[in-house]
Design a protein around this motif. Structure first.
Motif, PDB file in Angstrom:
ATOM      1  N   ARG A  12      -3.203  14.578   5.173  1.00 16.11           N
ATOM      2  CA  ARG A  12      -3.021  15.433   3.994  1.00 16.11           C
ATOM      3  C   ARG A  12      -4.345  16.066   3.567  1.00 16.11           C
ATOM      4  O   ARG A  12      -4.405  17.268   3.288  1.00 16.11           O
ATOM      5  CB  ARG A  12      -2.432  14.613   2.846  1.00 16.11           C
ATOM      6  CG  ARG A  12      -1.992  15.448   1.668  1.00 16.11           C
ATOM      7  CD  ARG A  12      -1.312  14.624   0.579  1.00 16.11           C
ATOM      8  NE  ARG A  12      -0.251  13.772   1.093  1.00 16.11           N
ATOM      9  CZ  ARG A  12      -0.332  12.428   1.165  1.00 16.11           C
ATOM     10  NH1 ARG A  12      -1.400  11.796   0.761  1.00 16.11           N
ATOM     11  NH2 ARG A  12       0.675  11.730   1.633  1.00 16.11           N
ATOM     12  N   ARG A  13      -5.425  15.272   3.549  1.00 16.00           N
ATOM     13  CA  ARG A  13      -6.736  15.784   3.139  1.00 16.00           C
ATOM     14  C   ARG A  13      -7.220  16.883   4.074  1.00 16.00           C
ATOM     15  O   ARG A  13      -7.641  17.963   3.629  1.00 16.00           O
ATOM     16  CB  ARG A  13      -7.764  14.647   3.098  1.00 16.00           C
ATOM     17  CG  ARG A  13      -9.177  15.103   2.744  1.00 16.00           C
ATOM     18  CD  ARG A  13     -10.180  13.956   2.800  1.00 16.00           C
ATOM     19  NE  ARG A  13     -10.070  13.122   3.979  1.00 16.00           N
ATOM     20  CZ  ARG A  13     -10.542  13.440   5.200  1.00 16.00           C
ATOM     21  NH1 ARG A  13     -11.129  14.596   5.389  1.00 16.00           N
ATOM     22  NH2 ARG A  13     -10.414  12.594   6.209  1.00 16.00           N
ATOM     23  N   ARG A  15      -5.453  18.722   6.145  1.00 15.17           N
ATOM     24  CA  ARG A  15      -4.556  19.879   6.055  1.00 15.17           C
ATOM     25  C   ARG A  15      -4.878  20.709   4.819  1.00 15.17           C
ATOM     26  O   ARG A  15      -4.979  21.940   4.881  1.00 15.17           O
ATOM     27  CB  ARG A  15      -3.095  19.414   6.038  1.00 15.17           C
ATOM     28  CG  ARG A  15      -2.102  20.563   6.014  1.00 15.17           C
ATOM     29  CD  ARG A  15      -0.676  20.081   6.111  1.00 15.17           C
ATOM     30  NE  ARG A  15      -0.272  19.200   5.022  1.00 15.17           N
ATOM     31  CZ  ARG A  15       0.021  19.592   3.792  1.00 15.17           C
ATOM     32  NH1 ARG A  15      -0.079  20.860   3.454  1.00 15.17           N
ATOM     33  NH2 ARG A  15       0.406  18.712   2.883  1.00 15.17           N
ATOM     34  N   TYR A  16      -5.082  20.042   3.676  1.00 11.69           N
ATOM     35  CA  TYR A  16      -5.453  20.757   2.446  1.00 11.69           C
ATOM     36  C   TYR A  16      -6.786  21.479   2.617  1.00 11.69           C
ATOM     37  O   TYR A  16      -6.934  22.617   2.182  1.00 11.69           O
ATOM     38  CB  TYR A  16      -5.569  19.797   1.260  1.00 11.69           C
ATOM     39  CG  TYR A  16      -4.261  19.346   0.650  1.00 11.69           C
ATOM     40  CD1 TYR A  16      -3.047  19.955   0.928  1.00 11.69           C
ATOM     41  CD2 TYR A  16      -4.246  18.274  -0.225  1.00 11.69           C
ATOM     42  CE1 TYR A  16      -1.865  19.517   0.361  1.00 11.69           C
ATOM     43  CE2 TYR A  16      -3.065  17.819  -0.801  1.00 11.69           C
ATOM     44  CZ  TYR A  16      -1.883  18.455  -0.507  1.00 11.69           C
ATOM     45  OH  TYR A  16      -0.719  18.007  -1.078  1.00 11.69           O
ATOM     46  N   ASP A  17      -7.759  20.810   3.247  1.00 12.81           N
ATOM     47  CA  ASP A  17      -9.078  21.422   3.469  1.00 12.81           C
ATOM     48  C   ASP A  17      -8.976  22.712   4.279  1.00 12.81           C
ATOM     49  O   ASP A  17      -9.805  23.603   4.137  1.00 12.81           O
ATOM     50  CB  ASP A  17     -10.019  20.460   4.196  1.00 12.81           C
ATOM     51  CG  ASP A  17     -10.490  19.309   3.324  1.00 12.81           C
ATOM     52  OD1 ASP A  17     -10.272  19.340   2.085  1.00 12.81           O
ATOM     53  OD2 ASP A  17     -11.070  18.350   3.884  1.00 12.81           O
ATOM     54  N   ASN A  19      -6.361  24.696   4.104  1.00 12.96           N
ATOM     55  CA  ASN A  19      -5.407  25.560   3.392  1.00 12.96           C
ATOM     56  C   ASN A  19      -4.142  25.813   4.213  1.00 12.96           C
ATOM     57  O   ASN A  19      -3.648  26.935   4.289  1.00 12.96           O
ATOM     58  CB  ASN A  19      -6.053  26.890   2.994  1.00 12.96           C
ATOM     59  CG  ASN A  19      -7.148  26.710   1.984  1.00 12.96           C
ATOM     60  OD1 ASN A  19      -6.988  25.985   1.012  1.00 12.96           O
ATOM     61  ND2 ASN A  19      -8.288  27.337   2.227  1.00 12.96           N
ATOM     62  N   THR A  21      -0.095  24.757   5.076  1.00 12.32           N
ATOM     63  CA  THR A  21       1.117  24.109   4.586  1.00 12.32           C
ATOM     64  C   THR A  21       1.611  23.143   5.662  1.00 12.32           C
ATOM     65  O   THR A  21       1.165  23.202   6.819  1.00 12.32           O
ATOM     66  CB  THR A  21       2.220  25.142   4.301  1.00 12.32           C
ATOM     67  OG1 THR A  21       2.601  25.755   5.540  1.00 12.32           O
ATOM     68  CG2 THR A  21       1.765  26.195   3.293  1.00 12.32           C
TER      69      THR A  21
END
Length: 73
Positions: A12-13, A15-17, A19, A21
């Motif tokens: 999750r981290r 993937r968020y870094d 940007n 989905t």
């Protein structure tokens, strides 16, 4: 924290870094977005093959997905 949870947090981290989905990642890794979500919730254990597909899609070493951070200790 078990390895399934470690991978969930790291996935999750990262993937968020980037940007991304869950759908973006799923497309790049040739997996379903539903499966990516289940991995991120630590509902399922990803196989080594899936770990590799996700790492390739995120452009990280597979070990980054299962590395226990110092903060979690």
């Amino acid at each position: 924290m078990d390895l399934k949870e470690v991978m969930a947090v790291n996935l999750r981290r990262i993937r968020y870094d980037r940007n991304m989905t869950q759908e973006d990642l799923a497309d790049l890794a040739n997996l379903s977005a539903r499966y990516i979500g289940a991995i991120e919730r630590a509902d399922v254990s990803a196989s080594v093959t899936v770990l590799g597909q996700i790492a390739d899609a995120l452009e990280v070493e597979p070990g980054e997905l299962v590395k226990l951070s110092d903060k979690a200790c």
